[in-house]
Design a protein around this motif. Sequence first.
Motif, short mmCIF file in Angstrom:
data_model
loop_
_atom_site.label_atom_id
_atom_site.label_comp_id
_atom_site.label_asym_id
_atom_site.label_seq_id
_atom_site.Cartn_x
_atom_site.Cartn_y
_atom_site.Cartn_z
N ASN A 137 0.83 -1.20 0.00
CA ASN A 137 0.00 0.00 0.00
C ASN A 137 0.87 1.26 0.00
O ASN A 137 0.52 2.25 -0.64
N LEU A 138 1.98 1.21 0.72
CA LEU A 138 2.91 2.34 0.72
C LEU A 138 3.51 2.55 -0.67
O LEU A 138 3.68 3.69 -1.12
N ALA A 139 3.79 1.47 -1.37
CA ALA A 139 4.30 1.57 -2.74
C ALA A 139 3.25 2.20 -3.66
O ALA A 139 3.58 3.06 -4.49
N GLN A 140 2.01 1.80 -3.50
CA GLN A 140 0.94 2.38 -4.32
C GLN A 140 0.77 3.87 -4.03
O GLN A 140 0.62 4.68 -4.96
N THR A 141 0.80 4.23 -2.77
CA THR A 141 0.66 5.63 -2.38
C THR A 141 1.83 6.46 -2.90
O THR A 141 1.64 7.58 -3.39
N CYS A 142 3.02 5.91 -2.78
CA CYS A 142 4.21 6.60 -3.26
C CYS A 142 4.13 6.81 -4.77
O CYS A 142 4.46 7.88 -5.27
N PHE A 143 3.70 5.80 -5.48
CA PHE A 143 3.55 5.92 -6.93
C PHE A 143 2.54 7.00 -7.28
O PHE A 143 2.79 7.85 -8.14
N THR A 144 1.41 6.98 -6.60
CA THR A 144 0.36 7.95 -6.89
C THR A 144 0.83 9.37 -6.58
O THR A 144 0.65 10.28 -7.39
N ALA A 145 1.43 9.55 -5.42
CA ALA A 145 1.81 10.89 -5.00
C ALA A 145 2.98 11.45 -5.81
O ALA A 145 2.94 12.60 -6.26
N MET A 146 4.01 10.65 -5.99
CA MET A 146 5.22 11.18 -6.60
C MET A 146 5.22 11.07 -8.13
O MET A 146 5.54 12.04 -8.82
N VAL A 147 4.91 9.92 -8.65
CA VAL A 147 5.01 9.72 -10.10
C VAL A 147 3.84 10.37 -10.82
O VAL A 147 4.04 11.21 -11.71
N PHE A 206 11.13 17.82 -12.69
CA PHE A 206 10.20 16.75 -13.06
C PHE A 206 10.89 15.40 -13.11
O PHE A 206 10.41 14.42 -12.55
N ILE A 207 12.04 15.35 -13.77
CA ILE A 207 12.76 14.08 -13.91
C ILE A 207 13.23 13.56 -12.55
O ILE A 207 13.12 12.37 -12.27
N SER A 208 13.70 14.46 -11.69
CA SER A 208 14.16 14.01 -10.37
C SER A 208 13.01 13.47 -9.53
O SER A 208 13.14 12.43 -8.88
N LEU A 209 11.87 14.15 -9.52
CA LEU A 209 10.71 13.65 -8.77
C LEU A 209 10.20 12.35 -9.35
O LEU A 209 9.85 11.42 -8.61
N PHE A 210 10.16 12.28 -10.65
CA PHE A 210 9.69 11.07 -11.32
C PHE A 210 10.58 9.88 -10.97
O PHE A 210 10.10 8.81 -10.60
N LEU A 211 11.90 10.06 -11.08
CA LEU A 211 12.83 8.95 -10.78
C LEU A 211 12.81 8.57 -9.30
O LEU A 211 12.86 7.37 -8.97
N MET A 212 12.73 9.55 -8.42
CA MET A 212 12.65 9.23 -6.99
C MET A 212 11.38 8.44 -6.69
O MET A 212 11.39 7.51 -5.89
N VAL A 237 9.67 6.49 -8.80
CA VAL A 237 9.79 5.14 -9.37
C VAL A 237 10.70 4.28 -8.50
O VAL A 237 10.39 3.11 -8.21
N ILE A 238 11.81 4.84 -8.05
CA ILE A 238 12.75 4.08 -7.22
C ILE A 238 12.12 3.73 -5.87
O ILE A 238 12.21 2.59 -5.41
N ALA A 239 11.47 4.70 -5.24
CA ALA A 239 10.82 4.44 -3.94
C ALA A 239 9.71 3.40 -4.09
O ALA A 239 9.56 2.51 -3.24
N THR A 240 8.95 3.49 -5.16
CA THR A 240 7.89 2.51 -5.40
C THR A 240 8.48 1.11 -5.56
O THR A 240 7.98 0.14 -4.98
N ALA A 241 9.55 1.00 -6.33
CA ALA A 241 10.19 -0.30 -6.55
C ALA A 241 10.75 -0.86 -5.25
O ALA A 241 10.63 -2.06 -4.97
N VAL A 242 11.35 0.00 -4.43
CA VAL A 242 11.92 -0.47 -3.15
C VAL A 242 10.83 -0.97 -2.22
O VAL A 242 10.95 -2.05 -1.63
N PHE A 243 9.75 -0.21 -2.07
CA PHE A 243 8.67 -0.64 -1.18
C PHE A 243 8.00 -1.92 -1.69
O PHE A 243 7.67 -2.81 -0.90
N ALA A 244 7.80 -2.02 -2.99
CA ALA A 244 7.20 -3.23 -3.55
C ALA A 244 8.11 -4.44 -3.36
O ALA A 244 7.66 -5.53 -3.03
N TYR A 245 9.42 -4.24 -3.54
CA TYR A 245 10.38 -5.33 -3.34
C TYR A 245 10.38 -5.78 -1.88
O TYR A 245 10.37 -6.98 -1.60
N LEU A 246 10.41 -4.83 -0.96
CA LEU A 246 10.40 -5.19 0.47
C LEU A 246 9.11 -5.93 0.85
O LEU A 246 9.15 -6.90 1.61
#
Length: 74
Positions: free
Chosen positions: A23-33, A50-56, A58-67
Amino acid sequence: MTLKEDREREKSRREALGKFLYNLAQTCFTAMVVGAVVTYFMANVKTSVFISLFLMGVIATAVFAYLGNYILKK
């Protein structure tokens, strides 16, 4: 408590934590990406911001989903 109850409790804790991280990954994706994309097209935002927020996002979403996946499979 018995060993079976302890294992069941540990299993339910892992499931709850895994769901929370998903759920944190979903929220992070929605808010940041999605937020960064909408803001980029609606307002005059620098491309580097834009690129920095987008990449952060995507990376945060991937990390939370992986965990979350790692905890659920453990």
